[in-house]
Design a protein around this motif. Sequence first.
Motif, PDB file in Angstrom:
ATOM      1  N   ASP A 265      44.108  40.925  40.530  1.00  0.00           N
ATOM      2  CA  ASP A 265      44.449  41.716  39.356  1.00  0.00           C
ATOM      3  C   ASP A 265      45.652  41.097  38.643  1.00  0.00           C
ATOM      4  O   ASP A 265      46.076  39.971  38.976  1.00  0.00           O
ATOM      5  CB  ASP A 265      44.687  43.181  39.731  1.00  0.00           C
ATOM      6  N   ALA A 266      46.224  41.790  37.691  1.00  0.00           N
ATOM      7  CA  ALA A 266      47.342  41.256  36.897  1.00  0.00           C
ATOM      8  C   ALA A 266      48.587  40.997  37.738  1.00  0.00           C
ATOM      9  O   ALA A 266      49.450  40.224  37.333  1.00  0.00           O
ATOM     10  CB  ALA A 266      47.671  42.204  35.751  1.00  0.00           C
ATOM     11  N   ASN A 267      48.675  41.620  38.907  1.00  0.00           N
ATOM     12  CA  ASN A 267      49.810  41.378  39.804  1.00  0.00           C
ATOM     13  C   ASN A 267      49.488  40.352  40.884  1.00  0.00           C
ATOM     14  O   ASN A 267      50.279  40.137  41.793  1.00  0.00           O
ATOM     15  CB  ASN A 267      50.250  42.690  40.472  1.00  0.00           C
TER      16      ASN A 267
ATOM     17  N   ASP B 296      45.816  38.157  26.798  1.00  0.00           N
ATOM     18  CA  ASP B 296      45.392  36.864  27.335  1.00  0.00           C
ATOM     19  C   ASP B 296      46.500  36.115  28.057  1.00  0.00           C
ATOM     20  O   ASP B 296      46.225  35.270  28.904  1.00  0.00           O
ATOM     21  CB  ASP B 296      44.824  35.981  26.218  1.00  0.00           C
ATOM     22  N   HIS B 297      47.740  36.402  27.716  1.00  0.00           N
ATOM     23  CA  HIS B 297      48.847  35.694  28.355  1.00  0.00           C
ATOM     24  C   HIS B 297      50.057  36.615  28.459  1.00  0.00           C
ATOM     25  O   HIS B 297      50.177  37.592  27.723  1.00  0.00           O
ATOM     26  CB  HIS B 297      49.210  34.425  27.564  1.00  0.00           C
TER      27      HIS B 297
ATOM     28  N   ALA C 265      53.390  42.380  26.638  1.00  0.00           N
ATOM     29  CA  ALA C 265      52.149  42.434  27.410  1.00  0.00           C
ATOM     30  C   ALA C 265      52.335  43.365  28.611  1.00  0.00           C
ATOM     31  O   ALA C 265      52.597  42.917  29.724  1.00  0.00           O
ATOM     32  CB  ALA C 265      51.735  41.034  27.851  1.00  0.00           C
ATOM     33  N   GLU C 266      52.172  44.656  28.372  1.00  0.00           N
ATOM     34  CA  GLU C 266      52.363  45.649  29.423  1.00  0.00           C
ATOM     35  C   GLU C 266      51.243  45.594  30.456  1.00  0.00           C
ATOM     36  O   GLU C 266      50.094  45.334  30.129  1.00  0.00           O
ATOM     37  CB  GLU C 266      52.404  47.040  28.818  1.00  0.00           C
TER      38      GLU C 266
ATOM     39  N   ALA D  35      50.020  38.514  16.589  1.00  0.00           N
ATOM     40  CA  ALA D  35      50.726  37.771  17.632  1.00  0.00           C
ATOM     41  C   ALA D  35      50.852  38.590  18.927  1.00  0.00           C
ATOM     42  O   ALA D  35      51.568  38.192  19.837  1.00  0.00           O
ATOM     43  CB  ALA D  35      52.113  37.359  17.132  1.00  0.00           C
ATOM     44  N   ASP D  36      50.172  39.733  19.002  1.00  0.00           N
ATOM     45  CA  ASP D  36      50.182  40.625  20.172  1.00  0.00           C
ATOM     46  C   ASP D  36      51.516  41.324  20.391  1.00  0.00           C
ATOM     47  O   ASP D  36      51.823  41.727  21.511  1.00  0.00           O
ATOM     48  CB  ASP D  36      49.754  39.881  21.449  1.00  0.00           C
ATOM     49  N   TRP D  37      52.287  41.494  19.348  1.00  0.00           N
ATOM     50  CA  TRP D  37      53.549  42.221  19.442  1.00  0.00           C
ATOM     51  C   TRP D  37      53.355  43.621  18.886  1.00  0.00           C
ATOM     52  O   TRP D  37      52.614  43.827  17.919  1.00  0.00           O
ATOM     53  CB  TRP D  37      54.649  41.501  18.666  1.00  0.00           C
TER      54      TRP D  37
END
Length: 166
Positions: free
Chosen positions: A27-29, A67-68, A73-74, A111-113
């Motif tokens: 997962d993400a962790n 994506d990154h 990116a929570e 920009a995903d902000w």
Amino acid sequence: MKSLPLRLAVRGIPTAHAQALRQGGPDANGQLPLRAVAQGPGNPCRHCLQLIREGDEKLVLAYRPFDHAQPYAETGPIFLHAADCPRYDAEALPAWFAHLSPALVRGYNAADWIVYETGQVLDGPALDATCRTLLAREDVAYVHIRSKFNCFQARVERGLAPQGGA
């Protein structure tokens, strides 16, 4: 000439990602998803965007819907059906989203902000109109809906314009 209402595009998390997690991917962790049995009604699958039936097996994992890694990116916990399910892809929010109370919404730029002034805490019945209002802004590329526990629910984008003419 009357303008057409903004169309929505609501999709579950990508199928390839869901499949990788079901097959034991991290997962993400960087941890393996945990397997558990769904208890009670509050177990939404983020792939099919339907509620996991009580007694069905689910995966519990950390998910980052970007994506990154970057400052906005929570990462948060989500559930997935342990078994395959079809990806949600529709022009409307799932009906059960009306029961999210409260829900969190945030608009993000290309920009995903986070676009700060878009963040809101509201009741589920207001989600559709709020997503449409935020997506009408030129500086908002997409909207995230999260639960009151900050669990990612769905990404909402502008839908495609209708095809053809009169």
